[in-house]
Design a protein around this motif. Structure first.
Motif, PDB file in Angstrom:
ATOM      1  N   LYS A  48      99.461  66.186  24.257  1.00 12.06           N
ATOM      2  CA  LYS A  48     100.488  66.264  25.175  1.00 12.06           C
ATOM      3  C   LYS A  48     100.949  64.854  25.545  1.00 12.06           C
ATOM      4  O   LYS A  48     102.401  64.370  25.743  1.00 12.06           O
ATOM      5  CB  LYS A  48      99.658  66.628  26.421  1.00 12.06           C
ATOM      6  CG  LYS A  48      99.204  68.153  26.488  1.00 12.06           C
ATOM      7  CD  LYS A  48      98.667  68.789  27.570  1.00 12.06           C
ATOM      8  CE  LYS A  48      97.721  67.858  28.188  1.00 12.06           C
ATOM      9  NZ  LYS A  48      96.575  67.754  27.588  1.00 12.06           N
ATOM     10  N   SER A  49     100.372  63.853  25.994  1.00 10.30           N
ATOM     11  CA  SER A  49     100.752  62.470  26.444  1.00 10.30           C
ATOM     12  C   SER A  49     101.381  61.894  25.007  1.00 10.30           C
ATOM     13  O   SER A  49     102.349  61.023  25.358  1.00 10.30           O
ATOM     14  CB  SER A  49      99.428  61.827  26.835  1.00 10.30           C
ATOM     15  OG  SER A  49      99.137  62.189  27.974  1.00 10.30           O
ATOM     16  N   SER A  50     100.899  62.087  24.028  1.00 13.35           N
ATOM     17  CA  SER A  50     101.500  61.379  22.799  1.00 13.35           C
ATOM     18  C   SER A  50     102.603  61.994  22.686  1.00 13.35           C
ATOM     19  O   SER A  50     103.759  61.369  22.160  1.00 13.35           O
ATOM     20  CB  SER A  50     100.600  61.732  21.437  1.00 13.35           C
ATOM     21  OG  SER A  50      99.488  60.789  21.678  1.00 13.35           O
ATOM     22  N   MET A  55     108.871  61.377  22.722  1.00 11.92           N
ATOM     23  CA  MET A  55     110.119  61.687  23.344  1.00 11.92           C
ATOM     24  C   MET A  55     110.574  60.754  24.057  1.00 11.92           C
ATOM     25  O   MET A  55     112.074  60.631  23.880  1.00 11.92           O
ATOM     26  CB  MET A  55     109.768  62.715  24.396  1.00 11.92           C
ATOM     27  CG  MET A  55     109.380  64.278  23.924  1.00 11.92           C
ATOM     28  SD  MET A  55     109.095  65.333  25.397  1.00 11.92           S
ATOM     29  CE  MET A  55     109.020  66.933  24.550  1.00 11.92           C
ATOM     30  N   GLY A  56     110.047  59.587  24.393  1.00 11.82           N
ATOM     31  CA  GLY A  56     110.652  58.446  25.160  1.00 11.82           C
ATOM     32  C   GLY A  56     110.753  57.238  24.379  1.00 11.82           C
ATOM     33  O   GLY A  56     111.310  56.242  24.701  1.00 11.82           O
ATOM     34  N   GLY A  57     110.398  57.554  22.775  1.00 17.34           N
ATOM     35  CA  GLY A  57     110.726  56.238  22.144  1.00 17.34           C
ATOM     36  C   GLY A  57     109.607  55.199  22.569  1.00 17.34           C
ATOM     37  O   GLY A  57     109.675  54.271  21.920  1.00 17.34           O
ATOM     38  N   LEU A  58     108.472  55.587  23.041  1.00 18.27           N
ATOM     39  CA  LEU A  58     107.341  54.619  23.434  1.00 18.27           C
ATOM     40  C   LEU A  58     106.389  54.828  22.265  1.00 18.27           C
ATOM     41  O   LEU A  58     105.824  53.604  22.351  1.00 18.27           O
ATOM     42  CB  LEU A  58     106.787  54.920  24.720  1.00 18.27           C
ATOM     43  CG  LEU A  58     107.560  54.793  25.962  1.00 18.27           C
ATOM     44  CD1 LEU A  58     106.992  55.744  27.196  1.00 18.27           C
ATOM     45  CD2 LEU A  58     107.850  53.431  26.310  1.00 18.27           C
ATOM     46  N   VAL A  66     113.359  62.585  15.892  1.00 22.58           N
ATOM     47  CA  VAL A  66     113.329  62.583  17.399  1.00 22.58           C
ATOM     48  C   VAL A  66     114.730  62.283  18.010  1.00 22.58           C
ATOM     49  O   VAL A  66     115.144  61.102  17.797  1.00 22.58           O
ATOM     50  CB  VAL A  66     112.310  61.753  18.121  1.00 22.58           C
ATOM     51  CG1 VAL A  66     112.432  61.886  19.601  1.00 22.58           C
ATOM     52  CG2 VAL A  66     110.984  62.190  17.725  1.00 22.58           C
ATOM     53  N   SER A  67     115.450  63.126  18.607  1.00 24.06           N
ATOM     54  CA  SER A  67     116.779  62.741  19.144  1.00 24.06           C
ATOM     55  C   SER A  67     116.843  62.969  20.824  1.00 24.06           C
ATOM     56  O   SER A  67     116.253  63.823  21.224  1.00 24.06           O
ATOM     57  CB  SER A  67     117.854  63.411  18.617  1.00 24.06           C
ATOM     58  OG  SER A  67     117.843  63.372  17.010  1.00 24.06           O
ATOM     59  N   LEU A  73     116.619  58.516  18.021  1.00 25.46           N
ATOM     60  CA  LEU A  73     115.663  57.610  18.442  1.00 25.46           C
ATOM     61  C   LEU A  73     114.733  57.133  17.326  1.00 25.46           C
ATOM     62  O   LEU A  73     114.100  55.888  17.321  1.00 25.46           O
ATOM     63  CB  LEU A  73     114.764  58.041  19.437  1.00 25.46           C
ATOM     64  CG  LEU A  73     115.484  58.501  20.856  1.00 25.46           C
ATOM     65  CD1 LEU A  73     114.197  58.875  21.966  1.00 25.46           C
ATOM     66  CD2 LEU A  73     116.372  57.536  21.366  1.00 25.46           C
ATOM     67  N   SER A  74     114.657  58.101  16.124  1.00 26.55           N
ATOM     68  CA  SER A  74     113.745  57.740  14.964  1.00 26.55           C
ATOM     69  C   SER A  74     114.449  56.345  14.220  1.00 26.55           C
ATOM     70  O   SER A  74     113.595  55.675  13.704  1.00 26.55           O
ATOM     71  CB  SER A  74     113.651  58.870  14.106  1.00 26.55           C
ATOM     72  OG  SER A  74     113.381  59.978  14.876  1.00 26.55           O
ATOM     73  N   ALA A  75     115.688  56.272  14.377  1.00 19.18           N
ATOM     74  CA  ALA A  75     116.205  55.451  13.505  1.00 19.18           C
ATOM     75  C   ALA A  75     116.796  54.067  14.508  1.00 19.18           C
ATOM     76  O   ALA A  75     117.063  53.066  13.970  1.00 19.18           O
ATOM     77  CB  ALA A  75     117.580  55.750  12.987  1.00 19.18           C
ATOM     78  N   ALA A  76     116.264  53.973  15.592  1.00 15.85           N
ATOM     79  CA  ALA A  76     116.665  52.853  16.397  1.00 15.85           C
ATOM     80  C   ALA A  76     115.512  51.921  16.597  1.00 15.85           C
ATOM     81  O   ALA A  76     114.394  52.188  16.333  1.00 15.85           O
ATOM     82  CB  ALA A  76     116.918  53.393  17.875  1.00 15.85           C
ATOM     83  N   GLY A  77     116.185  50.421  16.595  1.00 18.64           N
ATOM     84  CA  GLY A  77     115.132  49.442  16.655  1.00 18.64           C
ATOM     85  C   GLY A  77     114.513  49.483  18.072  1.00 18.64           C
ATOM     86  O   GLY A  77     114.915  50.018  18.880  1.00 18.64           O
ATOM     87  N   GLU A  78     113.493  48.561  18.110  1.00 19.08           N
ATOM     88  CA  GLU A  78     112.758  48.425  19.620  1.00 19.08           C
ATOM     89  C   GLU A  78     113.780  47.902  20.683  1.00 19.08           C
ATOM     90  O   GLU A  78     113.750  48.542  21.763  1.00 19.08           O
ATOM     91  CB  GLU A  78     111.739  47.681  19.273  1.00 19.08           C
ATOM     92  CG  GLU A  78     110.639  47.829  18.671  1.00 19.08           C
ATOM     93  CD  GLU A  78     110.049  49.098  19.109  1.00 19.08           C
ATOM     94  OE1 GLU A  78     109.922  49.501  20.095  1.00 19.08           O
ATOM     95  OE2 GLU A  78     109.655  50.102  18.099  1.00 19.08           O
TER      96      GLU A  78
END
Length: 228
Positions: A48-50, A55-58, A66-67, A73-78
């Motif tokens: 659940k927490s994972s 979802m939050g890109g954390l 994941v969008s 978000l999957s393709a975005a840098g930090e």
């Protein structure tokens, strides 16, 4: 803008542990619509927490897509992820994560300042007032009860008026009465800002307040217990 707030497709998450590679999330596909409230439930260790962190890109998924709000978000840098979260997401953790050397007001205002809001302290004070803590604005976390600290954390998450609110067991460290008050405040804040809310909880009565309940078992959505 897309009507879908969160869109996960075939998401897997694997992490290296002492016993080797551990599969946390397995081929998980899920959509959450804008303005929806979703409760994530399931036994401890079910993912659940994972899932919330993905979802939050954390936490970055091992595979899959994941969008959020139409943004991949999957393709975005930090750095890009941090900017996106700062503008569009609020996150509430079980353990508060307040900065001990900052007052309540400074804790709430800091993300607003980082986002470039010139009225950061005025907005922060408004959010503290909304959670009943205007008179505690100059107090430090160590001078507050656990319930008060969580109310500051709620104000901090809500202050940027996020499109998406993610909450990970926000009442887990609180007694029943205080926890019920925190949840009332969380749903009030969600309603006030029109945010999408995804909530991890072990409390059935809390999950029942959500539009939809999704049960996870061993990193997968339990079709018998809720789902997409």
């Amino acid at each position: 803008m897309s009507e879908t707030a969160l869109d996960l497709k075939d998401v897997c998450l694997s992490l290296d542990g002492n016993a080797g590679r551990v599969e946390i999330l397995r081929d998980l596909t899920l959509q959450v619509e804008r303005g929806e409230t979703v409760g994530l439930v399931g036994p401890s260790g079910s993912g659940k927490s994972s899932l919330l962190m993905v979802m939050g890109g954390l936490e970055r998924a091992t595979s899959g897509q994941v969008s959020a709000l139409g943004r991949d978000l999957s393709a975005a840098g930090e750095d890009a992820l941090a900017r996106f979260r700062r503008t569009h997401m609020g996150v509430v953790f079980q353990s508060f994560h307040l900065i001990g050397t900052m007052t309540a007001l400074e804790n709430v205002a800091t993300p607003l300042e980082l986002a470039g809001h010139r009225d950061a302290f005025d907005r922060a004070l408004q959010e503290l007032e909304a959670v009943g803590l205007r008179d505690r604005a100059d107090h430090y976390p160590k001078q507050m009860s656990g319930g008060e600290q969580q109310r500051v954390a709620l104000a901090r998450a809500a202050a940027p008026r996020p499109d998406i609110l993610l909450a990970d067991e926000p009442t887990g460290n609180l007694d029943g009465t205080t926890g019920a008050m925190i949840m009332d405040l969380l749903f009030d804040l969600r309603e006030r800002h029109g945010s999408t809310l995804v909530l991890v909880t072990h409390a059935p009565e809390l999950a029942a307040r959500c539009d939809r309940v999704i049960r996870l078992v061993d990193g997968r959505i339990d079709a018998a217990g809720g789902g997409a």
